[in-house]
Scaffold this active site. Structure first.
Site, PDB file in Angstrom:
ATOM      1  N   ASN A  32      -1.671  -8.361  -2.781  1.00 14.65           N
ATOM      2  CA  ASN A  32      -2.216  -9.389  -1.881  1.00 14.65           C
ATOM      3  C   ASN A  32      -2.312  -8.792  -0.466  1.00 14.65           C
ATOM      4  O   ASN A  32      -1.759  -9.304   0.493  1.00 14.65           O
ATOM      5  CB  ASN A  32      -1.354 -10.662  -1.899  1.00 14.65           C
ATOM      6  CG  ASN A  32      -2.038 -11.805  -1.163  1.00 14.65           C
ATOM      7  OD1 ASN A  32      -1.504 -12.361  -0.216  1.00 14.65           O
ATOM      8  ND2 ASN A  32      -3.244 -12.127  -1.553  1.00 14.65           N
ATOM      9  N   LEU A  33      -3.021  -7.693  -0.409  1.00  9.87           N
ATOM     10  CA  LEU A  33      -2.963  -6.833   0.773  1.00  9.87           C
ATOM     11  C   LEU A  33      -3.652  -7.447   1.986  1.00  9.87           C
ATOM     12  O   LEU A  33      -4.720  -8.041   1.879  1.00  9.87           O
ATOM     13  CB  LEU A  33      -3.597  -5.475   0.440  1.00  9.87           C
ATOM     14  CG  LEU A  33      -2.951  -4.763  -0.748  1.00  9.87           C
ATOM     15  CD1 LEU A  33      -3.683  -3.460  -1.060  1.00  9.87           C
ATOM     16  CD2 LEU A  33      -1.468  -4.505  -0.498  1.00  9.87           C
ATOM     17  N   HIS A  34      -2.998  -7.294   3.134  1.00  6.83           N
ATOM     18  CA  HIS A  34      -3.562  -7.750   4.405  1.00  6.83           C
ATOM     19  C   HIS A  34      -3.543  -6.567   5.374  1.00  6.83           C
ATOM     20  O   HIS A  34      -3.134  -5.450   5.009  1.00  6.83           O
ATOM     21  CB  HIS A  34      -2.781  -8.951   4.938  1.00  6.83           C
ATOM     22  CG  HIS A  34      -1.288  -8.761   4.966  1.00  6.83           C
ATOM     23  ND1 HIS A  34      -0.677  -7.813   5.760  1.00  6.83           N
ATOM     24  CD2 HIS A  34      -0.286  -9.371   4.270  1.00  6.83           C
ATOM     25  CE1 HIS A  34       0.627  -7.865   5.585  1.00  6.83           C
ATOM     26  NE2 HIS A  34       0.896  -8.796   4.676  1.00  6.83           N
ATOM     27  N   HIS A  37      -0.393  -4.303   5.534  1.00  8.94           N
ATOM     28  CA  HIS A  37      -0.291  -3.274   4.488  1.00  8.94           C
ATOM     29  C   HIS A  37      -1.257  -2.109   4.778  1.00  8.94           C
ATOM     30  O   HIS A  37      -0.901  -0.938   4.630  1.00  8.94           O
ATOM     31  CB  HIS A  37      -0.683  -3.845   3.122  1.00  8.94           C
ATOM     32  CG  HIS A  37       0.206  -4.934   2.606  1.00  8.94           C
ATOM     33  ND1 HIS A  37      -0.211  -6.229   2.495  1.00  8.94           N
ATOM     34  CD2 HIS A  37       1.486  -4.913   2.151  1.00  8.94           C
ATOM     35  CE1 HIS A  37       0.762  -6.966   1.990  1.00  8.94           C
ATOM     36  NE2 HIS A  37       1.812  -6.199   1.775  1.00  8.94           N
ATOM     37  N   GLN A  61      13.502  -8.975  -7.780  1.00 10.48           N
ATOM     38  CA  GLN A  61      13.865  -9.342  -6.411  1.00 10.48           C
ATOM     39  C   GLN A  61      13.586 -10.814  -6.091  1.00 10.48           C
ATOM     40  O   GLN A  61      13.731 -11.237  -4.944  1.00 10.48           O
ATOM     41  CB  GLN A  61      13.182  -8.422  -5.402  1.00 10.48           C
ATOM     42  CG  GLN A  61      11.686  -8.594  -5.275  1.00 10.48           C
ATOM     43  CD  GLN A  61      11.073  -7.505  -4.427  1.00 10.48           C
ATOM     44  OE1 GLN A  61      11.042  -6.334  -4.826  1.00 10.48           O
ATOM     45  NE2 GLN A  61      10.597  -7.841  -3.234  1.00 10.48           N
ATOM     46  N   GLY A 149       7.351  -1.288   6.333  1.00 11.00           N
ATOM     47  CA  GLY A 149       7.081  -2.068   7.535  1.00 11.00           C
ATOM     48  C   GLY A 149       8.355  -2.581   8.190  1.00 11.00           C
ATOM     49  O   GLY A 149       9.318  -2.934   7.504  1.00 11.00           O
ATOM     50  N   ASP A 152       9.976  -6.290   7.501  1.00 10.66           N
ATOM     51  CA  ASP A 152      11.129  -6.499   6.614  1.00 10.66           C
ATOM     52  C   ASP A 152      12.235  -5.541   7.068  1.00 10.66           C
ATOM     53  O   ASP A 152      12.534  -4.552   6.391  1.00 10.66           O
ATOM     54  CB  ASP A 152      10.715  -6.234   5.166  1.00 10.66           C
ATOM     55  CG  ASP A 152       9.579  -7.139   4.740  1.00 10.66           C
ATOM     56  OD1 ASP A 152       9.826  -8.296   4.414  1.00 10.66           O
ATOM     57  OD2 ASP A 152       8.409  -6.688   4.783  1.00 10.66           O
ATOM     58  N   GLN A 155      15.305  -4.835   4.866  1.00 11.94           N
ATOM     59  CA  GLN A 155      14.879  -4.012   3.728  1.00 11.94           C
ATOM     60  C   GLN A 155      14.729  -2.546   4.147  1.00 11.94           C
ATOM     61  O   GLN A 155      15.158  -1.630   3.432  1.00 11.94           O
ATOM     62  CB  GLN A 155      13.558  -4.561   3.206  1.00 11.94           C
ATOM     63  CG  GLN A 155      12.837  -3.667   2.223  1.00 11.94           C
ATOM     64  CD  GLN A 155      11.580  -4.327   1.683  1.00 11.94           C
ATOM     65  OE1 GLN A 155      11.663  -5.226   0.873  1.00 11.94           O
ATOM     66  NE2 GLN A 155      10.411  -3.884   2.121  1.00 11.94           N
ATOM     67  N   ARG A 189       2.923 -14.509   2.244  1.00 12.47           N
ATOM     68  CA  ARG A 189       3.415 -15.887   2.132  1.00 12.47           C
ATOM     69  C   ARG A 189       2.771 -16.826   3.168  1.00 12.47           C
ATOM     70  O   ARG A 189       2.893 -18.039   3.029  1.00 12.47           O
ATOM     71  CB  ARG A 189       4.943 -15.922   2.226  1.00 12.47           C
ATOM     72  CG  ARG A 189       5.598 -15.309   0.996  1.00 12.47           C
ATOM     73  CD  ARG A 189       7.074 -15.616   0.881  1.00 12.47           C
ATOM     74  NE  ARG A 189       7.585 -15.250  -0.429  1.00 12.47           N
ATOM     75  CZ  ARG A 189       8.261 -14.133  -0.714  1.00 12.47           C
ATOM     76  NH1 ARG A 189       8.506 -13.265   0.242  1.00 12.47           N
ATOM     77  NH2 ARG A 189       8.671 -13.886  -1.944  1.00 12.47           N
TER      78      ARG A 189
HETATM   79  P1  AMP Z   1       5.197  -6.491   0.468  1.00 12.43           P
HETATM   80  O1  AMP Z   1       3.896  -6.381  -0.249  1.00 12.43           O
HETATM   81  O2  AMP Z   1       5.371  -7.775   1.185  1.00 12.43           O
HETATM   82  O3  AMP Z   1       6.358  -6.100  -0.391  1.00 12.43           O
HETATM   83  O4  AMP Z   1       5.146  -5.407   1.628  1.00 12.43           O
HETATM   84  C1  AMP Z   1       4.893  -4.057   1.355  1.00 12.43           C
HETATM   85  C2  AMP Z   1       5.155  -3.245   2.598  1.00 12.43           C
HETATM   86  O5  AMP Z   1       4.332  -3.707   3.654  1.00 12.43           O
HETATM   87  C3  AMP Z   1       6.615  -3.390   3.099  1.00 12.43           C
HETATM   88  O6  AMP Z   1       7.052  -2.126   3.585  1.00 12.43           O
HETATM   89  C4  AMP Z   1       6.473  -4.392   4.203  1.00 12.43           C
HETATM   90  O7  AMP Z   1       7.478  -4.283   5.193  1.00 12.43           O
HETATM   91  C5  AMP Z   1       5.118  -4.006   4.778  1.00 12.43           C
HETATM   92  N1  AMP Z   1       4.539  -5.123   5.516  1.00 12.43           N
HETATM   93  C6  AMP Z   1       4.331  -6.393   5.078  1.00 12.43           C
HETATM   94  N2  AMP Z   1       3.816  -7.155   6.072  1.00 12.43           N
HETATM   95  C7  AMP Z   1       3.697  -6.351   7.153  1.00 12.43           C
HETATM   96  C8  AMP Z   1       3.251  -6.543   8.500  1.00 12.43           C
HETATM   97  N3  AMP Z   1       2.811  -7.710   8.928  1.00 12.43           N
HETATM   98  N4  AMP Z   1       3.270  -5.480   9.331  1.00 12.43           N
HETATM   99  C9  AMP Z   1       3.735  -4.276   8.919  1.00 12.43           C
HETATM  100  N5  AMP Z   1       4.178  -4.034   7.677  1.00 12.43           N
HETATM  101  C10 AMP Z   1       4.158  -5.052   6.803  1.00 12.43           C
END
Ligand code: AMP
Length: 282
Positions: A32-34, A37, A61, A149, A152, A155, A189
């Protein structure tokens, strides 16, 4: 871009790259890339010759009452975005591919203490699920560099500890939080927010900015500042889980001459749990 969902195929491709001594940079995600990511992916492109992204919604998780089933899955769009970023491999294993054993029989990884506070206290088992899947993915991809990122932050620290404690030969690179124009940290989310909640959501970031400004002005009563932050979130319609000032090094309680502080918060807006953080001295 190669899209690979089998471990064996991944290993075969990676073996030949490694023989050619190509630097592999890895960005694990749940899809669900933004733009957050994609910023990680763009950074990865600058750090090495080969970029691998994984998309895996990791059941380990998610707690039993959490949003594993509802978590947004948008593979087709994600593939398009990653292909246009010049990603070399998108790894999309199934749950059975990564976890061939029953859940109770799985070998798991746990980073103690730091996994049990803040988000870990609210989400028991969450960080063990994260540490386990990241260790598996690291072992499969064997990257030289992996990017995470700062959104988190807890994490990120847990993964740095894991790499250090298990002597994994991987450099962990962090990337600043990417935000919407109104300051809301980008997150998959955020899709859950209704229009009224979405309008209110940037107030979480604004509250952290205000706390940071107060710290920078020399206020040292951390407990009072934390309480003020919580109260402000409550008054605005959030249900705060935590809103705290901690050492940016290990999230321990700060001492007054601590130079590296971070403010972290988690708060529900309706049913959606939002997290954010801000470093006091950047
Ligand atoms: P997720 O898909 O939420 O597990 O995130 C994958 C990676 O993208 C993790 O390292 C997150 O910390 C990073 N990430 C998610 N949202 C953001 C954001 N707004 N800015 C920077 N990194 C992000």
């Amino acid at each position: 871009m190669l899209q690979i969902d089998k471990i064996l195929t991944l290993r075969n491709v990676l073996t030949s790259w490694r023989r050619e001594r190509q630097t592999i940079v890895f960005v694990p995600t749940m899809g669900n890339l933004h733009a957050g990511h994609l910023a990680l992916v763009q950074h990865a492109r600058k750090l090495g010759e080969r970029v691998i992204v994984s998309i895996f919604v990791n059941p380990l998780q998610f707690g039993i009452n959490e949003d594993y089933d509802a978590y947004p899955r948008t593979l087709e769009l994600d593939v398009q975005k990653l292909a246009s970023e010049g990603v070399d491999i998108l790894f999309t294993p199934s749950v059975l591919e990564l976890y061939p054993r029953a859940r109770k029989d799985l070998t798991t990884v746990n980073v103690p203490i730091i996994s049990d506070i803040l988000c870990g206290a609210a989400r028991p088992g969450h960080f063990s699920g994260v540490a386990t899947v990241v260790t598996l993915l690291f072992n499969l991809v064997q990257p030289r560099i992996a990017i995470f990122g700062e959104k988190d932050y807890q994490q990120l620290l847990i993964i740095k500890r894991l790499v250090e404690d298990l002597f994994l030969p991987i450099a962990i690179v962090s990337h600043p939080t990417v935000r919407e124009a109104d300051g809301l940290a980008m997150s998959s989310r955020n899709n859950y927010l209704n229009p009224v909640e979405r309008k209110l959501a940037p107030y979480l970031h604004q509250t952290l900015v205000k706390m940071r400004d107060n710290l920078l002005m020399g206020i040292t009563n951390y407990t009072a500042l934390e309480q003020e932050g919580r109260d402000a979130l409550l008054a605005a319609g959030f249900n705060p889980d935590y809103c705290v000032i901690r050492s940016a090094l290990d999230l321990s309680l700060p001492i007054n001459n601590d130079r590296q502080l971070i403010i972290l918060a988690a708060a529900y807006l309706g049913k959606t749990r939002l997290i954010d953080n801000i470093k006091v001295h950047s």
